[in-house]
Motif scaffolding. Structure first.
Motif, PDB file in Angstrom:
ATOM      1  N   LEU A  54      22.992 -18.856  22.060  1.00  0.00           N
ATOM      2  CA  LEU A  54      21.798 -19.359  21.402  1.00  0.00           C
ATOM      3  C   LEU A  54      20.569 -18.538  21.771  1.00  0.00           C
ATOM      4  N   ALA A  55      20.558 -17.939  22.971  1.00  0.00           N
ATOM      5  CA  ALA A  55      19.452 -17.048  23.341  1.00  0.00           C
ATOM      6  C   ALA A  55      19.502 -15.778  22.491  1.00  0.00           C
ATOM      7  N   ARG A  56      20.711 -15.247  22.266  1.00  0.00           N
ATOM      8  CA  ARG A  56      20.831 -14.054  21.415  1.00  0.00           C
ATOM      9  C   ARG A  56      20.454 -14.381  19.971  1.00  0.00           C
ATOM     10  N   MET A  57      20.790 -15.593  19.531  1.00  0.00           N
ATOM     11  CA  MET A  57      20.364 -16.028  18.197  1.00  0.00           C
ATOM     12  C   MET A  57      18.848 -16.002  18.075  1.00  0.00           C
ATOM     13  N   THR A  58      18.151 -16.456  19.128  1.00  0.00           N
ATOM     14  CA  THR A  58      16.689 -16.423  19.137  1.00  0.00           C
ATOM     15  C   THR A  58      16.203 -14.994  18.926  1.00  0.00           C
ATOM     16  N   GLY A  59      16.822 -14.050  19.656  1.00  0.00           N
ATOM     17  CA  GLY A  59      16.432 -12.649  19.539  1.00  0.00           C
ATOM     18  C   GLY A  59      16.643 -12.095  18.139  1.00  0.00           C
ATOM     19  N   TRP A  60      17.780 -12.416  17.532  1.00  0.00           N
ATOM     20  CA  TRP A  60      18.050 -11.899  16.181  1.00  0.00           C
ATOM     21  C   TRP A  60      17.155 -12.562  15.135  1.00  0.00           C
ATOM     22  N   ALA A  61      16.802 -13.829  15.353  1.00  0.00           N
ATOM     23  CA  ALA A  61      15.857 -14.478  14.438  1.00  0.00           C
ATOM     24  C   ALA A  61      14.498 -13.779  14.501  1.00  0.00           C
ATOM     25  N   ALA A 113       8.408  -9.177   7.878  1.00  0.00           N
ATOM     26  CA  ALA A 113       6.970  -8.876   7.877  1.00  0.00           C
ATOM     27  C   ALA A 113       6.716  -7.410   7.527  1.00  0.00           C
ATOM     28  N   ALA A 114       7.648  -6.533   7.910  1.00  0.00           N
ATOM     29  CA  ALA A 114       7.495  -5.099   7.628  1.00  0.00           C
ATOM     30  C   ALA A 114       7.966  -4.732   6.224  1.00  0.00           C
ATOM     31  N   GLY A 115       8.486  -5.712   5.474  1.00  0.00           N
ATOM     32  CA  GLY A 115       8.943  -5.448   4.107  1.00  0.00           C
ATOM     33  C   GLY A 115      10.279  -4.748   4.032  1.00  0.00           C
ATOM     34  N   SER A 116      11.084  -4.853   5.109  1.00  0.00           N
ATOM     35  CA  SER A 116      12.385  -4.183   5.121  1.00  0.00           C
ATOM     36  C   SER A 116      13.503  -5.182   4.853  1.00  0.00           C
ATOM     37  N   ALA A 117      13.912  -5.281   3.592  1.00  0.00           N
ATOM     38  CA  ALA A 117      15.004  -6.200   3.251  1.00  0.00           C
ATOM     39  C   ALA A 117      16.282  -5.798   3.978  1.00  0.00           C
ATOM     40  N   ARG A 118      16.499  -4.511   4.093  1.00  0.00           N
ATOM     41  CA  ARG A 118      17.699  -4.028   4.783  1.00  0.00           C
ATOM     42  C   ARG A 118      17.700  -4.480   6.253  1.00  0.00           C
ATOM     43  N   GLY A 119      16.521  -4.385   6.895  1.00  0.00           N
ATOM     44  CA  GLY A 119      16.415  -4.823   8.291  1.00  0.00           C
ATOM     45  C   GLY A 119      16.637  -6.314   8.433  1.00  0.00           C
ATOM     46  N   VAL A 120      16.120  -7.088   7.479  1.00  0.00           N
ATOM     47  CA  VAL A 120      16.334  -8.545   7.503  1.00  0.00           C
ATOM     48  C   VAL A 120      17.826  -8.852   7.435  1.00  0.00           C
ATOM     49  N   LEU A 121      18.524  -8.236   6.494  1.00  0.00           N
ATOM     50  CA  LEU A 121      19.948  -8.530   6.297  1.00  0.00           C
ATOM     51  C   LEU A 121      20.772  -8.119   7.512  1.00  0.00           C
ATOM     52  N   GLU A 122      20.433  -6.987   8.119  1.00  0.00           N
ATOM     53  CA  GLU A 122      21.180  -6.541   9.298  1.00  0.00           C
ATOM     54  C   GLU A 122      20.975  -7.508  10.462  1.00  0.00           C
ATOM     55  N   ALA A 123      19.715  -7.921  10.694  1.00  0.00           N
ATOM     56  CA  ALA A 123      19.443  -8.861  11.787  1.00  0.00           C
ATOM     57  C   ALA A 123      20.124 -10.200  11.533  1.00  0.00           C
ATOM     58  N   CYS A 124      20.082 -10.665  10.286  1.00  0.00           N
ATOM     59  CA  CYS A 124      20.730 -11.943   9.956  1.00  0.00           C
ATOM     60  C   CYS A 124      22.240 -11.842  10.146  1.00  0.00           C
ATOM     61  N   ARG A 125      22.810 -10.716   9.716  1.00  0.00           N
ATOM     62  CA  ARG A 125      24.263 -10.540   9.880  1.00  0.00           C
ATOM     63  C   ARG A 125      24.641 -10.582  11.350  1.00  0.00           C
ATOM     64  N   ARG A 126      23.894  -9.851  12.195  1.00  0.00           N
ATOM     65  CA  ARG A 126      24.221  -9.805  13.620  1.00  0.00           C
ATOM     66  C   ARG A 126      24.037 -11.181  14.270  1.00  0.00           C
ATOM     67  N   GLY A 127      22.965 -11.877  13.895  1.00  0.00           N
ATOM     68  CA  GLY A 127      22.728 -13.201  14.467  1.00  0.00           C
ATOM     69  C   GLY A 127      23.792 -14.199  14.077  1.00  0.00           C
ATOM     70  N   LEU A 128      24.193 -14.195  12.804  1.00  0.00           N
ATOM     71  CA  LEU A 128      25.219 -15.134  12.359  1.00  0.00           C
ATOM     72  C   LEU A 128      26.586 -14.776  12.933  1.00  0.00           C
ATOM     73  N   ASP A 129      26.836 -13.498  13.208  1.00  0.00           N
ATOM     74  CA  ASP A 129      28.076 -13.111  13.891  1.00  0.00           C
ATOM     75  C   ASP A 129      28.138 -13.734  15.284  1.00  0.00           C
ATOM     76  N   VAL A 130      26.991 -13.720  15.986  1.00  0.00           N
ATOM     77  CA  VAL A 130      26.925 -14.349  17.311  1.00  0.00           C
ATOM     78  C   VAL A 130      27.255 -15.833  17.191  1.00  0.00           C
ATOM     79  N   LEU A 131      26.661 -16.481  16.208  1.00  0.00           N
ATOM     80  CA  LEU A 131      26.891 -17.916  16.041  1.00  0.00           C
ATOM     81  C   LEU A 131      28.321 -18.206  15.607  1.00  0.00           C
ATOM     82  N   ASP A 132      28.902 -17.315  14.791  1.00  0.00           N
ATOM     83  CA  ASP A 132      30.309 -17.472  14.411  1.00  0.00           C
ATOM     84  C   ASP A 132      31.197 -17.514  15.649  1.00  0.00           C
ATOM     85  N   ASP A 133      30.989 -16.564  16.554  1.00  0.00           N
ATOM     86  CA  ASP A 133      31.813 -16.510  17.765  1.00  0.00           C
ATOM     87  C   ASP A 133      31.641 -17.783  18.587  1.00  0.00           C
TER      88      ASP A 133
END
Length: 855
Positions: free
Chosen positions: A378-385, A393-413
């Protein structure tokens, strides 16, 4: 003895005082009574006896005795919120004691430092105490000191050091008769399991500790606080809030420790916000802040301030002052080495973003994002959020999707370490924000196909893998048998108009016990099941079938029309309006289930047209004439889809997710599965379709009257090709996995179905309300249907509203006629509706039934 057998110790101490003892012995007796009252009773009485104990020690002219009492008195004063006096008592105790006694005083001062949140001071006092206690071969106090040191390590996030100390302490406890301390060691291991990410083990150990405390007759306020934390991580915030509030009531009734009350208030505040009650969170957190401040417990006060700011933000109170407060809390938590510091930085960044302060937001979010690389899930989830919000905020849709993917992978595990389907479902709430961020980014930049992928990424994930089978636990099986007996007797008493409160209380107790044991089950392996593949879905749909997935973004329904090799997006209405309309439809169908309500039919049909506009919008005109699969969000699972004009005459099935439909489509029927017909007791028609179906199928297994008992029914259902169950259904909104079908010996519940090796390939449930499900977590559903789909069932026919029992019989007979001709459940249900008489009663009955899955 006071921590080995508290009741006996109290009785002996009182008997000793009645015998006019020497001042030295009287000091010991008063101290024992003071300890008992301090930890298990009235703190005011504790302080009275401990002061008497000190007076007696002074009269006995024993410096060591006086030092020992001063240490106990210091702990009591701190727990009473009189921190300055308590620390002064310790100063005198350390000065008066020598050698072994001083080491015991230092240990207790270390405990007080931990209570106050001064972790470095606590470790220093333990460091000085442990060698002396070991040298004196003082097993009990050495074990206590190691347990305390482990607890402090946990507070600082050092899980491995904590586990080493807990293991060493437990080995020492096993050589003693200190039952209360042994229970405390089990409780501490539960906390360590939780900190290492093993929620089922934590719940099991905390329950074991509670059983040990119960045998000793001692209160469990610290355990209540710890269980609240674990329940929160498991997504059970309402239960955590109820537990904390109940413990506060018991503590107030005892006149117990002010320190524990503050900690319980903090636990309640933490639970109230995710339980959807920010105003209660604000009230509990504000009171906790005041108590901690008065007790001079800065570490705790700062954590309570974090919860207070979170609750104010959740209540819509964003402001520049709130950003500054969150940043100040983050800095203070970081100076303490608290694992909660990234959470505070994320909060400061989130509020700053809401205000449009992008530079401030970036600064705070960058700090929070550092936690994404290490620590508990859950701490790593905080970081990825935090990282996802930075990219947004930077307008990077690609960055948003990558961070969301990594965060949800943590939660999946993390989710897959949970064996119970309920915990897996509720844990998804932790990923709701990431899933929404990804969907938003997909809508802006990725097109319909990417939006579909992210809609599926966090939808009905519990159905992607079967739940871990409950172990062959004799106590669990015995509890289930007892539950059925009691539930059956309680139901019979209610039907006779003479409910028996004692039976209902026992039923609730057994439910709690069964659920508790189920939550202890650990997941079998990490991983998240099959990943959704759009290409594979489109290939399976072909050119004839269309799948309509309804995603919800910012409260509006987005219709994703999948089929004929592509995915198209349409915008429909507001989800809230659709939910309201669906409730009107449900009310109309309930009225139409009774003769004489024909005048309501046009009203219900009009509501169906409005529902179509809100849920399908312009996509309704694009459906063509072929079969349609509807994938609604969890909050719309009770919509009678066959009522919508564009869906009324076609082959229609429903699925919790596109991935779930795909798995059902690819599920092969059992090679030699049989047909099973079950008729439960108390049906208005007596399950009139079952005898006719038995004659039609010839070799079907028929279970009725005394033969329709739960063990036999489960045995026959396992691996069947087709099961038809005519039985009263009960949906439990308060506890969805106790939703049930009534058999001859009592209810068969969702927990029972989860024990099947393979549920029937096709199931028809002809009773009312079997399609009702509880929407939990991010977009998960709990109930009978969702228990069956991951276990091998490819298709289910269920009812989403109360229906007329007599009108169900011809519908069921026509449905089976279609199945006998080789049709799918959806095809057979469409033809069965068309064969019914055209009156309002029969039309409403047909609309109330839906085919789930793809069989």
């Amino acid at each position: 003895m006071v921590f080995a057998d508290p009741g006996e110790a109290l009785a002996r101490a009182r008997a000793l005082l009645d015998a006019e003892p020497s001042p030295l012995d009287a000091s010991v007796a008063h101290q024992v009574i003071g300890i008992w009252q301090r930890d298990f009773g009235d703190l005011r009485l504790a302080l009275h006896h401990l002061r008497r104990a000190r007076e007696c020690a002074a009269r006995a002219d024993s410096a060591d005795r006086e030092a020992d009492v001063l240490a106990t008195l210091g702990v009591a004063l701190v727990h009473a919120g009189r921190t300055r006096e308590g620390l002064a008592a310790f100063e005198r105790g350390v000065a008066r004691g020598a050698g072994h006694t001083r080491a015991r005083v230092l240990y207790r001062r270390a405990y007080v430092w931990w209570v106050l949140g001064h972790h470095r001071e606590a470790l220093e006092d333990v460091r000085r105490a442990v060698p002396v206690l070991r040298q004196a071969d003082d097993v009990i106090w050495t074990a206590r000191a190691l347990t305390l040191r482990a607890t402090v390590h946990l507070a600082l996030g050092s899980v491995e050091r904590a586990e080493a100390d807990f293991t060493a302490a437990e080995a020492l406890w096993e050589t003693t008769g200190q039952e209360h301390d042994k229970a405390d060691a089990v409780e501490s291991r539960g906390l360590a399991a939780f900190r290492s990410g093993d929620v089922p083990a934590a719940l099991r150990l905390l329950d074991e500790a509670e059983e040990r405390y119960a045998r000793l007759g001692t209160p469990t306020f610290m355990l209540n606080i710890r269980r609240c934390e674990v329940l929160m991580a498991a997504g059970l915030a309402p239960e955590a809030l109820a537990e904390a509030d109940a413990a506060i009531g018991r503590l107030d009734g005892l006149g117990g420790q002010s320190t524990r009350k503050a900690e319980l208030l903090l636990a309640a505040a933490r639970a109230a916000r995710p339980a959807g009650d920010p105003h209660t969170a604000i009230a509990r957190a504000a009171l906790a802040v005041r108590l901690f401040a008065g007790q001079r417990r800065t570490w705790w006060e700062t954590h309570a301030r974090l919860v207070l700011i979170e609750a104010r933000h959740a209540a819509g109170r964003g402001s520049g002052r709130l950003v500054a407060d969150a940043a100040a809390v983050a800095a203070k938590l970081a100076s303490f080495g608290s694992p909660a510091a990234p959470e505070a930085s994320l909060l400061a960044g989130r509020i700053a973003l809401d205000l449009g302060w992008t530079a401030d937001a970036e600064r705070h979010l960058a700090v929070a994002a550092r936690s994404r690389r290490s620590g508990p899930p859950l701490a790593r989830m905080t970081g990825w959020a935090a990282q996802a919000l930075r990219a947004q905020a930077a307008g990077s849709a690609r960055g948003v999707l990558e961070a969301c993917r990594r965060g949800l992978d943590v939660l999946d595990d993390h989710r897959m370490t949970l064996g119970a389907s309920e915990l897996r479902a509720r844990a998804t709430e932790q990923g709701a924000e990431l899933a929404a961020l990804a969907q938003r980014a997909s809508l802006v930049s990725g097109g319909p196909r990417r939006l579909l992928v992210w809609s599926e990424r966090w939808r009905a994930t519990v159905l992607s893998t079967p739940p871990t089978r409950p172990p062959a636990d004799p106590e669990l099986l015995s509890g289930m048998t007892a539950f059925r007996e009691i539930a059956s007797r309680a139901e019979a008493a209610r039907m006779e108009g003479r409910p028996v409160p004692a039976l209902e209380r026992e039923q609730r107790r057994l439910e709690r016990e069964i659920r508790s044991r189920t939550l202890h089950i650990r997941g079998e392996a990490p991983g998240s099941g099959d990943r959704f593949d759009v290409g594979r879905l489109l290939e399976r749909l072909g050119d004839e079938v269309l799948l309509v997935e309804l995603a919800v973004l910012d409260g509006r329904v987005q219709v994703l029309l999948c089929g004929r090799g592509r995915v198209r997006r349409f915008e429909a209405g507001l989800l809230a309006e659709a939910e309201t309309e669906a409730e009107h439809v449900q009310a109309g169908l309930r009225r139409l289930a009774h003769p004489g309500a024909e005048a309501r039919l046009p009203v219900v049909e009009a509501a169906g047209r409005r529902l179509e506009e809100l849920l399908l919008g312009p996509a309704a005109a694009q459906l063509g004439g072929g079969p349609v699969v509807i994938v609604p969000p969890g909050r719309l699972h009770r919509v009678p889809w066959a009522l919508l004009p564009s869906l009324r005459e076609r082959v229609l099935s429903v699925s919790p997710s596109a991935g779930s439909w795909l798995r059902a489509r690819e599920t092969a029927p059992p090679p030699e599965g049989c047909h099973v017909l079950v008729r439960g007791p108390g049906l208005a028609t007596g399950g009139a379709e079952v005898p006719e179906l038995a004659a039609r199928y010839g070799c079907a297994t028929v279970l009725e009257e005394d033969g329709a008992r739960v063990p036999r029914v489960l045995e026959e259902l396992d691996g069947a090709a087709l099961a038809h169950i005519a039985a009263h259904g009960t949906f439990r909104a308060d506890s969805p996995l106790f939703s049930s079908l009534r058999m001859a010996d009592g209810p068969i519940v969702v927990h029972d179905f989860e024990r099947l090796a393979r549920s029937p390939y096709r199931i028809i449930l002809s009773c009312c309300d079997t399609a009702r499900l509880a929407s939990v977590g991010a977009d998960e559903l709990l109930g009978l249907v969702t228990a069956l789909l991951p276990l091998g069932t490819a298709g289910v026919v269920v009812c989403s509203a109360p229906v007329n029992d007599a009108a169900v019989v011809p519908l069921m007979l026509a449905l089976h006629k279609g199945l006998d001709a080789g049709l799918s459940l959806a095809e057979a249900l469409r033809d069965a509706r068309a064969s019914l008489p055209g009156d309002a009663l029969h039309q409403a009955t047909g609309w109330a039934f839906s085919a789930f899955g793809a069989a």
